[in-house]
Design an enzyme around this catalytic site. Sequence first.
Site, PDB file in Angstrom:
ATOM      1  CG  ASP A 109       0.656   6.973  -0.432  1.00  0.00           C
ATOM      2  OD1 ASP A 109      -0.084   7.961  -0.257  1.00  0.00           O
ATOM      3  OD2 ASP A 109       0.266   5.921  -0.988  1.00  0.00           O
ATOM      4  CG  HIS A 124      -2.914   4.121   9.737  1.00  0.00           C
ATOM      5  ND1 HIS A 124      -3.221   3.025   8.955  1.00  0.00           N
ATOM      6  CD2 HIS A 124      -3.762   4.070  10.801  1.00  0.00           C
ATOM      7  CE1 HIS A 124      -4.221   2.357   9.520  1.00  0.00           C
ATOM      8  NE2 HIS A 124      -4.573   2.974  10.637  1.00  0.00           N
ATOM      9  CB  CYS A 132      11.388  13.003  19.470  1.00  0.00           C
ATOM     10  SG  CYS A 132      12.316  12.382  20.882  1.00  0.00           S
ATOM     11  CB  CYS A 137       7.733  16.931  19.761  1.00  0.00           C
ATOM     12  SG  CYS A 137       9.475  16.631  20.010  1.00  0.00           S
ATOM     13  CB  SER A 194      -7.744  -5.644   3.497  1.00  0.00           C
ATOM     14  OG  SER A 194      -7.085  -5.010   4.575  1.00  0.00           O
ATOM     15  CG  ASN A 218     -10.888  -4.176  -2.594  1.00  0.00           C
ATOM     16  OD1 ASN A 218     -10.247  -4.982  -3.259  1.00  0.00           O
ATOM     17  ND2 ASN A 218     -10.536  -3.809  -1.380  1.00  0.00           N
TER      18      ASN A 218
HETATM   19  P1  OAD Z   1      -4.190  -3.888   2.581  1.00  0.00           P
HETATM   20  O1  OAD Z   1      -2.919  -4.281   1.924  1.00  0.00           O
HETATM   21  O2  OAD Z   1      -4.614  -4.642   3.787  1.00  0.00           O
HETATM   22  O3  OAD Z   1      -5.382  -3.989   1.520  1.00  0.00           O
HETATM   23  C1  OAD Z   1      -5.259  -3.424   0.250  1.00  0.00           C
HETATM   24  C2  OAD Z   1      -6.581  -3.617  -0.464  1.00  0.00           C
HETATM   25  O4  OAD Z   1      -6.490  -2.976  -1.719  1.00  0.00           O
HETATM   26  C3  OAD Z   1      -6.950  -5.074  -0.739  1.00  0.00           C
HETATM   27  O5  OAD Z   1      -8.281  -5.309  -0.300  1.00  0.00           O
HETATM   28  C4  OAD Z   1      -6.834  -5.206  -2.248  1.00  0.00           C
HETATM   29  O6  OAD Z   1      -7.813  -6.114  -2.795  1.00  0.00           O
HETATM   30  C5  OAD Z   1      -7.115  -3.791  -2.707  1.00  0.00           C
HETATM   31  N1  OAD Z   1      -6.542  -3.410  -3.998  1.00  0.00           N
HETATM   32  C6  OAD Z   1      -5.443  -3.898  -4.626  1.00  0.00           C
HETATM   33  N2  OAD Z   1      -5.251  -3.275  -5.801  1.00  0.00           N
HETATM   34  C7  OAD Z   1      -6.238  -2.348  -5.921  1.00  0.00           C
HETATM   35  C8  OAD Z   1      -6.594  -1.389  -6.907  1.00  0.00           C
HETATM   36  N3  OAD Z   1      -5.879  -1.223  -8.016  1.00  0.00           N
HETATM   37  N4  OAD Z   1      -7.690  -0.624  -6.699  1.00  0.00           N
HETATM   38  C9  OAD Z   1      -8.431  -0.773  -5.568  1.00  0.00           C
HETATM   39  N5  OAD Z   1      -8.145  -1.665  -4.614  1.00  0.00           N
HETATM   40  C10 OAD Z   1      -7.068  -2.448  -4.767  1.00  0.00           C
HETATM   41  O7  OAD Z   1      -4.091  -2.314   2.867  1.00  0.00           O
HETATM   42  P2  OAD Z   1      -4.938  -1.439   3.892  1.00  0.00           P
HETATM   43  O8  OAD Z   1      -6.342  -1.878   3.952  1.00  0.00           O
HETATM   44  O9  OAD Z   1      -4.643  -0.029   3.571  1.00  0.00           O
HETATM   45  O10 OAD Z   1      -1.207   0.092   8.729  1.00  0.00           O
HETATM   46  O11 OAD Z   1      -4.225  -1.810   5.264  1.00  0.00           O
HETATM   47  C11 OAD Z   1      -4.604  -1.145   6.416  1.00  0.00           C
HETATM   48  C12 OAD Z   1      -3.395  -0.890   7.290  1.00  0.00           C
HETATM   49  O12 OAD Z   1      -2.702  -2.115   7.506  1.00  0.00           O
HETATM   50  C13 OAD Z   1      -2.346   0.002   6.651  1.00  0.00           C
HETATM   51  O13 OAD Z   1      -2.612   1.383   6.820  1.00  0.00           O
HETATM   52  C14 OAD Z   1      -1.118  -0.395   7.382  1.00  0.00           C
HETATM   53  C15 OAD Z   1      -1.283  -1.896   7.329  1.00  0.00           C
HETATM   54  O14 OAD Z   1      -0.589  -2.626   8.250  1.00  0.00           O
HETATM   55  C16 OAD Z   1      -0.153   0.624   9.321  1.00  0.00           C
HETATM   56  O15 OAD Z   1       0.936   0.684   8.789  1.00  0.00           O
HETATM   57  C17 OAD Z   1      -0.459   1.138  10.689  1.00  0.00           C
END
Ligand code: OAD
Length: 254
Positions: A109, A124, A132, A137, A194, A218
């Site tokens: 983001d 990511h 492309c 690229c 997560s 978390n």
């Molecule tokens: P997740 O959606 O899997 O996990 C988000 C985490 O944030 C959870 O453990 C929540 O408990 C926690 N959370 C929620 N609100 C919060 C807050 N206010 N403060 C702190 N923590 C909070 O997201 P990611 O772990 O980022 O990949 O997921 C990893 C990857 O999976 C992403 O980069 C994406 C996704 O599929 C791709 O798109 C390649």
Amino acid sequence: MGSDVFNFPAQLLNVLRSASRVTVLTGAGISAESGVPTFRDAQTGLWAKYKPEDLATPEAFQRNPRLVWDWYAWRREQLGGVAPNAGHLALAEMEQRLPGFTLVTQNVDGLHQRAGNRRVVELHGNITRTKCFDERCLVESWEETGEVPPHCPSCGGNLRPDVVWFGEALPPEAFAQALSASRACELFLSIGTSSLVYPAAALPHEALEHRAVVVEINPNTTPLSLQASYCFRGPSGQILPALLKEAWSDSPSL
Ligand code: OAD
């Protein structure tokens, strides 16, 4: 919420103040308080409403490039209306205070950069960049013909967002930087992730193997929780500013 509620141990505050290397890994949770949906939170997470196999794989894009392009365009538009929150700002301040600070993010983001972090390792990709599909690229401009997705000005292939999809490798240089920063640090903070998606989820374990203090921030438990040196349960937008305030009482962010 007062910082005393989080009860930061003196050992942690000392490491934070004195560490020559601190590495932070963030996930979607750090942006939640900005109004950006996470992926796996029940009800509000993107993967609760959409199927990753329809929207976030190379095969999905080949099957229906228009659907995938439009979904990312919609997410990009949502990001235009949000701003970094107190958690992002606290990490920007940490970068200023700590010379050996590395911020690794799974987020696409761009909110860390908007908060002021200068050195961000993006594992990511970034949703604001386009590349492309065939040549891989980066593409900065293209002719708007009304076709969706638009076409690569060099080869005519479909353009796609510069994000990592399921089944794709991480950008090798970014992952190498993240790995070495995780192995070399004295303090590793895992924030708002997560801890389920590899290889990013392996980074805190690398830090633990190299004797770093590992902290999880978390509201919920994750597979890392049992192994982390300290866990702070709550939103990062509250915990990070409180941690900064405790470590450096002159912190201007509070
Ligand atoms: P997740 O959606 O899997 O996990 C988000 C985490 O944030 C959870 O453990 C929540 O408990 C926690 N959370 C929620 N609100 C919060 C807050 N206010 N403060 C702190 N923590 C909070 O997201 P990611 O772990 O980022 O990949 O997921 C990893 C990857 O999976 C992403 O980069 C994406 C996704 O599929 C791709 O798109 C390649």
